[in-house]
Design a protein around this motif. Structure first.
Motif, PDB file in Angstrom:
ATOM      1  N   LYS A  24      22.614  25.326 -51.388  1.00 22.83           N
ATOM      2  CA  LYS A  24      23.467  24.583 -52.718  1.00 22.83           C
ATOM      3  C   LYS A  24      24.898  24.881 -52.324  1.00 22.83           C
ATOM      4  N   ASN A  25      25.491  25.973 -52.113  1.00 21.74           N
ATOM      5  CA  ASN A  25      26.666  26.297 -51.865  1.00 21.74           C
ATOM      6  C   ASN A  25      27.553  25.744 -50.609  1.00 21.74           C
ATOM      7  N   GLU A  26      26.896  25.104 -49.562  1.00 21.95           N
ATOM      8  CA  GLU A  26      27.421  24.756 -48.665  1.00 21.95           C
ATOM      9  C   GLU A  26      27.970  23.234 -48.878  1.00 21.95           C
ATOM     10  N   THR A  52      32.764  14.779 -50.637  1.00 25.54           N
ATOM     11  CA  THR A  52      32.205  16.002 -50.387  1.00 25.54           C
ATOM     12  C   THR A  52      31.448  16.545 -51.893  1.00 25.54           C
ATOM     13  N   TYR A  53      30.279  17.284 -51.697  1.00 27.72           N
ATOM     14  CA  TYR A  53      29.754  17.531 -52.776  1.00 27.72           C
ATOM     15  C   TYR A  53      29.164  19.237 -52.353  1.00 27.72           C
ATOM     16  N   THR A  54      28.779  19.857 -53.390  1.00 29.05           N
ATOM     17  CA  THR A  54      27.849  20.924 -53.240  1.00 29.05           C
ATOM     18  C   THR A  54      26.459  20.924 -54.055  1.00 29.05           C
ATOM     19  N   GLY A  55      25.383  21.744 -53.948  1.00 31.89           N
ATOM     20  CA  GLY A  55      24.598  21.679 -54.892  1.00 31.89           C
ATOM     21  C   GLY A  55      23.305  20.801 -54.005  1.00 31.89           C
ATOM     22  N   HIS A  56      22.242  20.632 -54.961  1.00 31.36           N
ATOM     23  CA  HIS A  56      21.046  20.151 -54.179  1.00 31.36           C
ATOM     24  C   HIS A  56      21.125  18.672 -53.946  1.00 31.36           C
ATOM     25  N   ASN A  67      14.593   9.062 -47.204  1.00 26.89           N
ATOM     26  CA  ASN A  67      14.715  10.009 -46.181  1.00 26.89           C
ATOM     27  C   ASN A  67      16.402  10.578 -46.052  1.00 26.89           C
ATOM     28  N   THR A  68      17.289   9.658 -46.358  1.00 26.83           N
ATOM     29  CA  THR A  68      18.851  10.117 -46.301  1.00 26.83           C
ATOM     30  C   THR A  68      19.074  11.157 -47.728  1.00 26.83           C
ATOM     31  N   PRO A  69      19.759  12.311 -47.479  1.00 28.22           N
ATOM     32  CA  PRO A  69      20.231  12.970 -48.439  1.00 28.22           C
ATOM     33  C   PRO A  69      21.575  12.553 -48.794  1.00 28.22           C
ATOM     34  N   ILE A  70      21.777  12.270 -50.055  1.00 27.19           N
ATOM     35  CA  ILE A  70      22.982  11.754 -50.661  1.00 27.19           C
ATOM     36  C   ILE A  70      23.300  12.697 -51.804  1.00 27.19           C
ATOM     37  N   CYS A  71      24.826  12.361 -52.382  1.00 24.57           N
ATOM     38  CA  CYS A  71      25.188  12.984 -53.342  1.00 24.57           C
ATOM     39  C   CYS A  71      24.407  12.874 -54.753  1.00 24.57           C
ATOM     40  N   PRO A  72      24.406  13.756 -55.668  1.00 23.94           N
ATOM     41  CA  PRO A  72      23.763  13.306 -56.945  1.00 23.94           C
ATOM     42  C   PRO A  72      24.383  12.486 -57.763  1.00 23.94           C
ATOM     43  N   ASP A  73      25.518  12.026 -57.622  1.00 28.41           N
ATOM     44  CA  ASP A  73      26.050  10.805 -58.005  1.00 28.41           C
ATOM     45  C   ASP A  73      25.566   9.443 -57.622  1.00 28.41           C
ATOM     46  N   CYS A  74      25.607   9.520 -56.278  1.00 22.61           N
ATOM     47  CA  CYS A  74      25.017   8.474 -55.599  1.00 22.61           C
ATOM     48  C   CYS A  74      23.462   8.367 -55.842  1.00 22.61           C
ATOM     49  N   GLY A  75      22.968   9.288 -55.938  1.00 24.03           N
ATOM     50  CA  GLY A  75      21.238   9.252 -56.530  1.00 24.03           C
ATOM     51  C   GLY A  75      21.250   8.875 -57.827  1.00 24.03           C
ATOM     52  N   THR A  76      22.262   9.124 -58.793  1.00 25.17           N
ATOM     53  CA  THR A  76      22.176   8.744 -60.148  1.00 25.17           C
ATOM     54  C   THR A  76      22.362   7.189 -60.023  1.00 25.17           C
ATOM     55  N   LYS A  83      29.046  16.364 -70.220  1.00 29.41           N
ATOM     56  CA  LYS A  83      27.996  17.139 -71.078  1.00 29.41           C
ATOM     57  C   LYS A  83      27.605  18.332 -70.369  1.00 29.41           C
ATOM     58  N   LEU A  84      27.594  18.157 -68.960  1.00 31.67           N
ATOM     59  CA  LEU A  84      27.272  19.369 -68.241  1.00 31.67           C
ATOM     60  C   LEU A  84      28.388  20.193 -67.529  1.00 31.67           C
ATOM     61  N   ALA A  85      29.599  19.738 -68.058  1.00 29.13           N
ATOM     62  CA  ALA A  85      30.801  20.358 -67.635  1.00 29.13           C
ATOM     63  C   ALA A  85      31.077  20.467 -65.971  1.00 29.13           C
ATOM     64  N   GLU A  86      30.702  19.583 -65.427  1.00 30.22           N
ATOM     65  CA  GLU A  86      30.635  19.212 -64.016  1.00 30.22           C
ATOM     66  C   GLU A  86      31.905  18.831 -63.531  1.00 30.22           C
ATOM     67  N   LYS A  87      32.210  18.996 -62.467  1.00 26.35           N
ATOM     68  CA  LYS A  87      33.198  18.019 -61.816  1.00 26.35           C
ATOM     69  C   LYS A  87      32.676  16.856 -60.916  1.00 26.35           C
ATOM     70  N   PRO A  88      33.086  15.823 -61.137  1.00 27.58           N
ATOM     71  CA  PRO A  88      32.417  14.966 -60.187  1.00 27.58           C
ATOM     72  C   PRO A  88      32.778  14.996 -58.274  1.00 27.58           C
ATOM     73  N   CYS A  89      31.919  14.326 -57.693  1.00 33.27           N
ATOM     74  CA  CYS A  89      32.227  14.833 -56.383  1.00 33.27           C
ATOM     75  C   CYS A  89      33.669  14.336 -55.956  1.00 33.27           C
ATOM     76  N   LYS A  90      34.244  15.165 -55.035  1.00 32.54           N
ATOM     77  CA  LYS A  90      35.751  15.340 -54.693  1.00 32.54           C
ATOM     78  C   LYS A  90      36.066  14.118 -53.465  1.00 32.54           C
TER      79      LYS A  90
END
Length: 70
Positions: free
Chosen positions: A5-7, A17-21, A30-39, A63-70
């Motif tokens: 999750k840190n890479e 670019t994103y970090t996390g699961h 099958n394809t891993p995508i960023c959490p925003d695209c998953g949403t 609400k989660l005090a997260e930054k969006p993907c860069k």
């Protein structure tokens, strides 16, 4: 699939670019995508417009005090 999750990873859909699961794309299960695209894919599947999808993502990040993907 890289699960450290840190890479930093690059989303194949949005190119950001994103970090996390990653999320798993609904388009091929099958394809891993960023959490925003998953949403976005989830919201699209239930008929939410792209404009409303972005509003939902803004609220989630706020609400989660997260930054969006860069």
């Amino acid at each position: 699939m890289n699960t450290d999750k840190n890479e930093p990873k690059v989303c194949p859909l949005c190119g950001k670019t994103y970090t996390g699961h990653p999320a798993l794309s609904r388009k091929d299960d099958n394809t891993p995508i960023c959490p925003d695209c998953g949403t976005r894919e989830s919201l699209e599947a239930i008929g939410i417009s792209p404009e409303e999808q972005e509003k939902v993502l803004e609220i989630i990040h706020e609400k989660l005090a997260e930054k969006p993907c860069k």
